[in-house]
Design a protein around this motif. Structure first.
Motif, PDB file in Angstrom:
ATOM      1  N   GLN A 143      35.289  38.249  46.672  1.00 38.36           N
ATOM      2  CA  GLN A 143      34.214  38.501  45.726  1.00 38.36           C
ATOM      3  C   GLN A 143      33.685  37.322  44.929  1.00 38.36           C
ATOM      4  N   GLU A 190      54.902  45.759  46.376  1.00 43.16           N
ATOM      5  CA  GLU A 190      53.983  45.318  45.474  1.00 43.16           C
ATOM      6  C   GLU A 190      53.586  43.856  45.660  1.00 43.16           C
ATOM      7  N   ALA A 227      41.099  40.273  47.975  1.00 38.17           N
ATOM      8  CA  ALA A 227      39.637  40.976  47.637  1.00 38.17           C
ATOM      9  C   ALA A 227      38.982  39.956  46.284  1.00 38.17           C
ATOM     10  N   ALA A 228      39.736  39.592  45.368  1.00 31.93           N
ATOM     11  CA  ALA A 228      39.236  38.645  44.516  1.00 31.93           C
ATOM     12  C   ALA A 228      38.697  37.521  45.209  1.00 31.93           C
ATOM     13  N   VAL A 258      50.562  44.334  47.860  1.00 32.79           N
ATOM     14  CA  VAL A 258      49.527  44.655  47.293  1.00 32.79           C
ATOM     15  C   VAL A 258      48.627  43.736  46.302  1.00 32.79           C
ATOM     16  N   ARG A 259      49.535  42.929  45.731  1.00 33.36           N
ATOM     17  CA  ARG A 259      49.088  41.566  44.991  1.00 33.36           C
ATOM     18  C   ARG A 259      48.318  40.622  46.136  1.00 33.36           C
ATOM     19  N   ARG A 260      48.769  40.491  47.285  1.00 34.84           N
ATOM     20  CA  ARG A 260      48.082  39.510  48.195  1.00 34.84           C
ATOM     21  C   ARG A 260      46.666  40.158  48.518  1.00 34.84           C
ATOM     22  N   VAL A 261      46.811  41.539  48.798  1.00 38.04           N
ATOM     23  CA  VAL A 261      45.580  42.434  49.118  1.00 38.04           C
ATOM     24  C   VAL A 261      44.669  42.057  47.951  1.00 38.04           C
ATOM     25  N   GLU A 262      44.965  42.366  46.691  1.00 36.60           N
ATOM     26  CA  GLU A 262      44.077  42.183  45.354  1.00 36.60           C
ATOM     27  C   GLU A 262      43.870  40.787  45.473  1.00 36.60           C
ATOM     28  N   ALA A 263      44.648  39.845  45.812  1.00 33.65           N
ATOM     29  CA  ALA A 263      44.074  38.451  45.823  1.00 33.65           C
ATOM     30  C   ALA A 263      43.061  37.974  46.614  1.00 33.65           C
TER      31      ALA A 263
END
Length: 245
Positions: A203, A189, A199-200, A192-197
């Motif tokens: 962006q 988890e 990606a954000a 995943v949070r690091r990947v999401e961060a």
């Protein structure tokens, strides 16, 4: 001494604390099997000894009965000889009368001897009967103890199997704890949070770059208009502003 050894063996076995013995056993199953064998062998020994004791008692009872019968028979013989002597003496035959009186005395002596045997063996019989009853009670107690031991064996072996099963479960739980799936999920988890961060962030960076491009386009438009007005001035014309239009 034999009787005392029998009593001692039975007393020891009767007082044996099975639970205490089993608590000290490293291998309960082997210990229980050995105890069952020991009790069974001791019971067989006790039965043999008690059977011999009972046999001796029966012989003593038979001798006692024979002594009583002999005393009664010698008493009857003494009485018969005494009466015969009285008859002969009444008829004037004193010589034969004395002989029968002498026989009566012999019979009475034999009667007294038999009665003394009866009196002597009476306490022995009473004591021997008491011994036999105690031995029988002790033997019955041993048999009850043996049944308790067999029952305890089944109970303890069942408890041992349950404990072993519980130990296997605990070991399995420990192995699961070592490879805790929830901790793996937690790490995944976080990843995943690091990947999401990331990606954000990408962006956000892309959006700021696009804004900059639009701003450069606006600056470019302003420069183009300036160049146009300058060209108009050089050609001698009057530049017209947007307001003038």
């Amino acid at each position: 001494m034999a009787k005392q050894s029998i009593f001692g063996r039975i007393s020891t076995l009767m007082k044996a604390n099975i639970n205490a013995i089993l608590d000290q056993a490293e291998d309960p199953e082997k210990m229980l099997d050995q105890l069952v064998r020991d009790y069974t062998n001791n019971i067989a020994d006790a039965e043999a000894a008690i059977a011999e004791t009972i046999g001796n008692l029966r012989l003593l009872e038979r001798d006692h009965a024979e002594d009583k019968q002999a005393a009664a028979e010698w008493g009857n013989k003494a009485l018969a000889a005494s009466r015969k002597a009285d008859e002969l003496r009444a008829s004037g035959d004193t010589v034969d009368a004395d002989k029968f009186d002498a026989l009566a005395k012999v019979a009475l002596q034999r009667q007294i001897s038999a009665e003394n045997e009866v009196k002597a063996t009476a306490p022995q019989l009473e004591a021997q009967n008491e011994v036999v009853e105690k031995l029988k009670a002790g033997l019955n107690g041993m048999k009850v103890k043996l049944e308790q031991l067999r029952g305890k064996r089944s109970e303890l072996l069942a408890r041992q199997k349950t404990a072993e099963a519980q130990t296997r479960v605990v070991d399995a739980v420990k192995s699961i704890d070592v490879l805790d799936p929830t901790s793996e999920l937690g790490r995944f988890e976080e990843k995943v949070r690091r990947v999401e961060a990331r990606a954000a962030g990408q962006q956000e960076l892309a959006a700021s770059s696009l804004d900059a491009q639009f701003e450069s386009l606006e600056d470019l438009g302003e420069l183009t208009e300036v160049e146009a007005r300058l060209a108009q001035l050089k050609s001698g014309g009057q530049p017209q502003g947007q307001l003038g239009q």
